[in-house]
Design an enzyme around this catalytic site. Structure first.
Site, PDB file in Angstrom:
ATOM      1  N   HIS A 193       1.557   5.098  -2.742  1.00  0.00           N
ATOM      2  CA  HIS A 193       1.524   6.298  -2.234  1.00  0.00           C
ATOM      3  C   HIS A 193       3.393   7.087  -2.338  1.00  0.00           C
ATOM      4  O   HIS A 193       3.353   7.772  -2.991  1.00  0.00           O
ATOM      5  CB  HIS A 193       1.426   6.595  -0.966  1.00  0.00           C
ATOM      6  CG  HIS A 193      -0.532   6.060  -0.473  1.00  0.00           C
ATOM      7  ND1 HIS A 193      -0.406   7.680  -0.330  1.00  0.00           N
ATOM      8  CD2 HIS A 193      -0.941   5.272  -0.434  1.00  0.00           C
ATOM      9  CE1 HIS A 193      -1.921   7.504  -0.220  1.00  0.00           C
ATOM     10  NE2 HIS A 193      -2.302   5.729  -0.280  1.00  0.00           N
ATOM     11  N   HIS A 223      -4.694   1.063  -6.932  1.00  0.00           N
ATOM     12  CA  HIS A 223      -4.523   1.244  -5.390  1.00  0.00           C
ATOM     13  C   HIS A 223      -5.555   1.548  -4.481  1.00  0.00           C
ATOM     14  O   HIS A 223      -6.137   0.973  -3.932  1.00  0.00           O
ATOM     15  CB  HIS A 223      -4.036   3.193  -5.537  1.00  0.00           C
ATOM     16  CG  HIS A 223      -4.229   3.524  -3.928  1.00  0.00           C
ATOM     17  ND1 HIS A 223      -5.193   4.540  -4.038  1.00  0.00           N
ATOM     18  CD2 HIS A 223      -3.844   3.848  -3.276  1.00  0.00           C
ATOM     19  CE1 HIS A 223      -5.479   5.058  -2.031  1.00  0.00           C
ATOM     20  NE2 HIS A 223      -4.636   4.145  -2.120  1.00  0.00           N
ATOM     21  N   ASN A 226      -6.587  -0.994  -1.090  1.00  0.00           N
ATOM     22  CA  ASN A 226      -6.746   0.624  -0.119  1.00  0.00           C
ATOM     23  C   ASN A 226      -7.972  -0.101   0.456  1.00  0.00           C
ATOM     24  O   ASN A 226      -8.695   0.549   1.048  1.00  0.00           O
ATOM     25  CB  ASN A 226      -7.380   1.953  -0.514  1.00  0.00           C
ATOM     26  CG  ASN A 226      -7.090   2.946   0.303  1.00  0.00           C
ATOM     27  OD1 ASN A 226      -6.069   3.289   1.430  1.00  0.00           O
ATOM     28  ND2 ASN A 226      -7.902   3.794   0.372  1.00  0.00           N
ATOM     29  N   HIS A 231       0.763  -0.914   0.237  1.00  0.00           N
ATOM     30  CA  HIS A 231       0.139   0.407   0.190  1.00  0.00           C
ATOM     31  C   HIS A 231       0.565   1.169  -0.339  1.00  0.00           C
ATOM     32  O   HIS A 231       0.667   1.907  -1.167  1.00  0.00           O
ATOM     33  CB  HIS A 231      -1.376   0.406   1.441  1.00  0.00           C
ATOM     34  CG  HIS A 231      -1.782   1.155   1.176  1.00  0.00           C
ATOM     35  ND1 HIS A 231      -2.140   1.698   2.403  1.00  0.00           N
ATOM     36  CD2 HIS A 231      -2.172   2.113   0.410  1.00  0.00           C
ATOM     37  CE1 HIS A 231      -3.386   2.891   2.330  1.00  0.00           C
ATOM     38  NE2 HIS A 231      -3.103   3.394   0.682  1.00  0.00           N
ATOM     39  N   ILE A 238      -6.302   9.052  -1.261  1.00  0.00           N
ATOM     40  CA  ILE A 238      -6.466   9.085   0.264  1.00  0.00           C
ATOM     41  C   ILE A 238      -5.410   8.372   0.578  1.00  0.00           C
ATOM     42  O   ILE A 238      -5.054   6.982  -0.129  1.00  0.00           O
ATOM     43  CB  ILE A 238      -7.818   8.664   0.602  1.00  0.00           C
ATOM     44  CG1 ILE A 238      -8.789   8.216   2.395  1.00  0.00           C
ATOM     45  CG2 ILE A 238      -8.261   7.323   0.242  1.00  0.00           C
ATOM     46  CD1 ILE A 238      -8.325   9.460   3.474  1.00  0.00           C
TER      47      ILE A 238
END
Length: 912
Positions: A575, A762, A766, A570, A912
């Site tokens: 990110h 993602h 997520n 993740h 997010i």
């Protein structure tokens, strides 16, 4: 403000569709710039704070461009400009009064000035022709559909030979910034001309230089009109900055820095953390803030603690709806208020769950909050977790029932559900086909002991229903999740932390003839001693004792999976890896570059959410360290994974599946691969989305690049790819696996990986965090006890009360509620979410190219078809990993979603 309502495609393709997804606004040192604007619609938001919370990039004086107003010849053209200022949706009375004053000042021509820049060159100045500088005047009726929008008009004339407008210079004379959505110029031939902005315009008090906004016409560098060439280069120079000084909130400067801001040695030596980035601990780079070093460690950057914000370029910050959802209501409330409130409520009695009904009460009765915490809890507006606050003297916080137990409360106990989640859960990207036996470690045997696993042939064949080990491997029926090598170097250090106990784990799974995957052996390893190997293999049994020990072994395997998922798959792979792509895109690709326009929607909010994570999630003493097994070594482990595992080329979904042995190459199949397990929901649905993205990118790239030479000769594109490798991921710069960028096919592949990473990848890892992790026994994030052995005192306690022993090894009540709250927030879609294949209203004019608009329409239609296919798959009872009694459907890769925790929806970006 503009409605966030999405449309499946652009509103009617007007004579001019826009070409530039929310064109990036540019700063140019305009000196004695004279401005005159053509009729056009500008939408903007005036901030409610008199001091600019953020403004746009400061431009070095060297970037100056001399601006001369073109002398009007005899013939002239009447041009009209319309500006729309968007006020904040929710404002205090003082702010509303201020807005009325701004409205009046703008109306009388004292607030904003504009000037048109032609694509044609002025032979005298050797730059683009300039109109006169004109103050915006006049009041236009407010839109009943968008009451926050305020429009103004300006009328002026330009010479008949002025040419096509390519840029607009804007100066903000107010004392505070405003948000510009769009400018539209009417009255010129081939118009109207659209200049999408969606940007904050800084006040002249913060930066005397004006801003430049390009039109939505895409140009490769070699195609740039003569009148815009200098501006194009000057703006890129300004966005890069000079690498010096501390960044200011109003600036838009993109630069790179090490991860040297995770610790706070000045506050407490125990929360000092090593720098990530460099040969010792390689890592991607983050956005530079330029803060001064700490006093106690000059290699560490001083921190900005909540509630103060970490610098990101002004346009990267959350817009108001997002802020309302996550600042005033959710994310910042979580980081600022929730955790202290929980700690205050539970500190005197924080303990283990003593029985499973204690956990169930979190959803039925809620969490007791002391009366003195009522003021804090009233501020909490988390979308799902804190939805129901009871007001009878004491406050109770109820948690929504996670989907994993909403249909079958006991599903998490079953072996087949444990295995199903490796294919259809929140971390379906680590399972591999077992292709070699014996299983061997690649770690140094001098340090870590014998490389051979304790899992034997006899152990596995006992669980294979009469099949031999070789037969099972030959028929692709054995799979493994192997965290041994990534975790073993940290086990001793982690186990020395308070209430942390972990093993390095391997889990072997068997795919039965009936199409069911089940775990058959779990190896849990501790560091070897000089005299003994400390590896134990657990299998499921039929007696009570063996079954409880098997449950503990699965819990340890799940805790390892949760840590690797959060820190590697993740955070690192989406990110952290994405941040350098975004920085390089802004620094090297002009906003008029077609590839910038393609990537722009996939960069939204990522730098801001990453900055918030560095501040409160992955920092020393932060929530991740407090709630996941690796503790203070969490980010070091993430760095180790980057060093040994991360490869850009393997972030392509088909390549990743082949690498893990979960697919084989098959040119006759879509995406050129055939799944080894057909009922692999993440892969099956993911390949549909990957293929749609790839086709869209191919259509886009082939339109703008006629041949391979146009790729190699694109100086901005080549500089972009070079910077991603050498500045964004410099610790990996010399790896041989980086793709070349010599052909259209190379570019299509690189862009597809980036878009997939930001969107589908993602989303898949997520938005299932609360649906799967919200029930802590299903997916514990840490373990506090090792499995008791027969010769240990704990073993007797285990025999007397195995349920208590099991729960006492899991996170405490405080840790559980902390991570549940975080998972809820991270799993939440904001009301202003922008989904793959959609264009929201404020970005409706992102391109003026009819062919590109048609290609995007095709992409949107393809995603609608994919949604239908996934829904049909979820109703197919032959696909047991996504349907059946109590089995939640696999919806994480359904493209669309409403707001909240839905367990579905693919946003364009990592928001997010």
């Amino acid at each position: 403000m503009l409605s966030a309502k999405s449309t499946s495609f652009f509103p009617a393709i007007a004579p001019q569709l826009d070409a530039g997804r929310s064109s990036r606004t540019r700063l140019v040192n305009l000196g004695s710039c004279r401005r005159s604007i053509a009729s056009r619609t500008v939408r903007a938001v005036i901030s409610s704070d008199d001091k600019s919370v953020g403004t746009l990039p400061s431009q070095p004086a060297a970037v100056g461009v001399a601006l001369r107003a073109a002398a009007p010849p005899g013939d002239s053209i009447d041009v009209r400009v319309v500006l729309t200022v968007r006020n904040r949706i929710k404002e205090k009375l003082v702010s509303k009064i201020g807005d009325q004053l701004e409205y009046f000042v703008n109306g009388i021509g004292q607030g904003i000035t504009v000037q048109l820049v032609s694509e044609e060159i002025d032979p005298d100045s050797e730059s683009g022709k300039r109109s006169a500088e004109v103050a915006v005047r006049g009041f236009l009726p407010r839109s009943s559909n968008h009451p926050s929008l305020v429009e103004y008009a300006a009328n002026f004339t330009v010479p008949s030979g002025f040419g096509r407008p390519g840029a607009i210079c804007i100066t903000n004379l107010h004392r505070k910034e405003f948000y510009l959505v769009e400018i539209v110029v009417h009255g010129l031939n081939d118009g109207p001309f659209f200049f999408p902005a969606n940007t904050w315009i800084h006040t002249r008090n913060d930066n005397p230089q004006s801003r430049i906004i390009f039109s939505n016409q895409a140009y490769l560098p070699s195609q740039t009109p003569d009148g815009l060439k200098n501006i194009r280069q000057d703006i890129l120079l300004g966005l890069r900055g000079n690498g010096k000084g501390e960044r200011k909130k109003f600036e838009m400067i993109y630069d790179y820095a090490l991860y040297n801001d995770l610790g706070n040695p000045d506050k407490d030596p125990d929360v000092a953390r090593p720098v990530l980035g460099g040969s010792k601990r390689p890592y991607p780079r983050r956005c530079r803030t330029g803060r001064p070093p700490t006093k106690s460690d000059l290699s560490a950057e001083s921190r900005v603690e909540k509630p103060h914000s970490v610098y990101v370029p002004r346009d990267e910050t959350f817009e108001e709806i997002k802020q309302n959802t996550f600042s005033a209501g959710a994310l910042k409330a979580l980081f600022h208020n929730l955790i202290p409130a929980l700690m205050a409520a539970l500190s005197s009695s924080d303990s283990q769950f003593e029985c499973f009904s204690d956990i169930d009460r979190l959803y039925k009765d809620g969490l007791l909050i002391k009366s003195e915490e009522q003021k804090l809890t009233q501020k909490l507006l988390l979308p799902t977790v804190l939805g129901n606050l009871l007001s009878m003297g004491e406050k109770l916080m109820k948690y929504d029932i996670p989907s994993i137990i909403s249909r079958d409360r006991f599903s998490w106990l079953r072996d087949n559900e444990f295995a199903r989640q490796t294919l259809a859960g929140v971390n379906p990207v680590d399972i591999q086909r077992l292709r070699e036996f014996p299983i061997r470690s690649k770690l140094d045997p001098e340090t870590y002991g014998s490389p051979e696993s304790a899992i034997t042939k006899e152990c596995l064949e006992h669980e294979l229903n009469g099949m031999s080990l070789q037969e099972a491997m030959d028929n692709d029926r054995l799979f493994i999740i192997d965290y041994h090598d990534i975790l073993l170097p940290y086990v001793k250090k982690i186990n020395s932390l308070k209430e942390r106990k972990m093993y390095a784990s391997r889990t072997v799974l068997f795919y039965t003839r009936s199409g069911i995957l089940r775990p058959i052996a779990i190896e849990l390893s501790l560091p070897s001693t000089p005299s003994a190997s400390r590896k134990r293999v657990y299998t499921h049994g039929h007696d009570a004792t063996t079954n409880w020990i098997w449950k503990l072994a699965k819990a340890h395997a799940c805790a390892n999976d949760a840590g690797v998922h959060q820190l590697v798959n993740h955070w690192l792979r989406t990110h952290a890896a994405m941040e350098p792509y975004i920085i390089a895109t802004h620094r090297q690709l002009s906003s008029m570059h077609p590839i910038f326009m393609l990537l722009h929607p996939h960069m939204r909010y990522t730098l801001e959410i990453n900055a918030l994570a560095r501040q409160s999630l992955i920092n020393g003493g932060g929530i991740i360290e407090n709630c996941f097994s690796p503790g203070k070594y969490s980010m070091e482990l993430s760095s180790a994974a980057y060093k040994s595992l991360w490869r850009f080329d393997m972030e392509a979904l088909p390549a990743d599946l082949i690498r893990r042995g979960m697919a084989i190459e098959d040119p006759s199949m879509p995406c050129g691969v055939k799944l080894v397990i057909e009922d692999y929901p993440y892969a099956a649905d993911g390949l549909l989305v990957w293929s749609a993205i790839e086709d869209w990118v191919k259509d886009y790239v082939t339109h703008y690049y006629s041949d391979d030479s146009s790729v190699t000769s694109d100086v901005e594109l080549q500089a972009w790819w070079d910077e991603i490798k050498n500045k964004g991921h410099p610790d990996k710069r010399n790896e041989p696996w980086w793709p070349n960028l010599n052909t259209k096919e190379d570019l299509i592949h690189i862009l597809t990986i980036i878009v997939w990473t930001a969107s589908g990848q993602h989303a898949a890892i997520n938005f299932g965090q609360y649906p799967f992790g919200g029930y802590m026994p299903n997916r514990p994030t840490l373990m506090k006890k090792l499995i008791p052995q027969e010769d240990e005192p704990e073993y007797e306690k285990f025999l007397l009360n195995p349920q208590y022993m099991f729960l006492s090894a899991l996170p405490s009540q405080l840790q559980a509620t902390q991570i549940m709250a975080v998972q809820d927030t991270l799993s939440t879609h904001s009301p202003d979410e922008e989904y793959l294949g959609q264009v929201i209203e404020s970005h409706a004019h992102w391109t003026n190219n009819r062919h590109i608009a048609s290609c995007f329409e095709k992409f949107s239609a393809r995603l609608e078809e994919i949604e239908e296919i996934i829904n049909r798959r979820n109703k197919n009872f032959y696909l047991k990993n996504r349907s059946g009694a109590g089995v939640p459907p696999y919806e994480l890769l359904l493209p669309l979603s409403g707001p909240g925790v839905t367990g579905r929806g693919i946003p364009n970006s990592i928001s997010i």
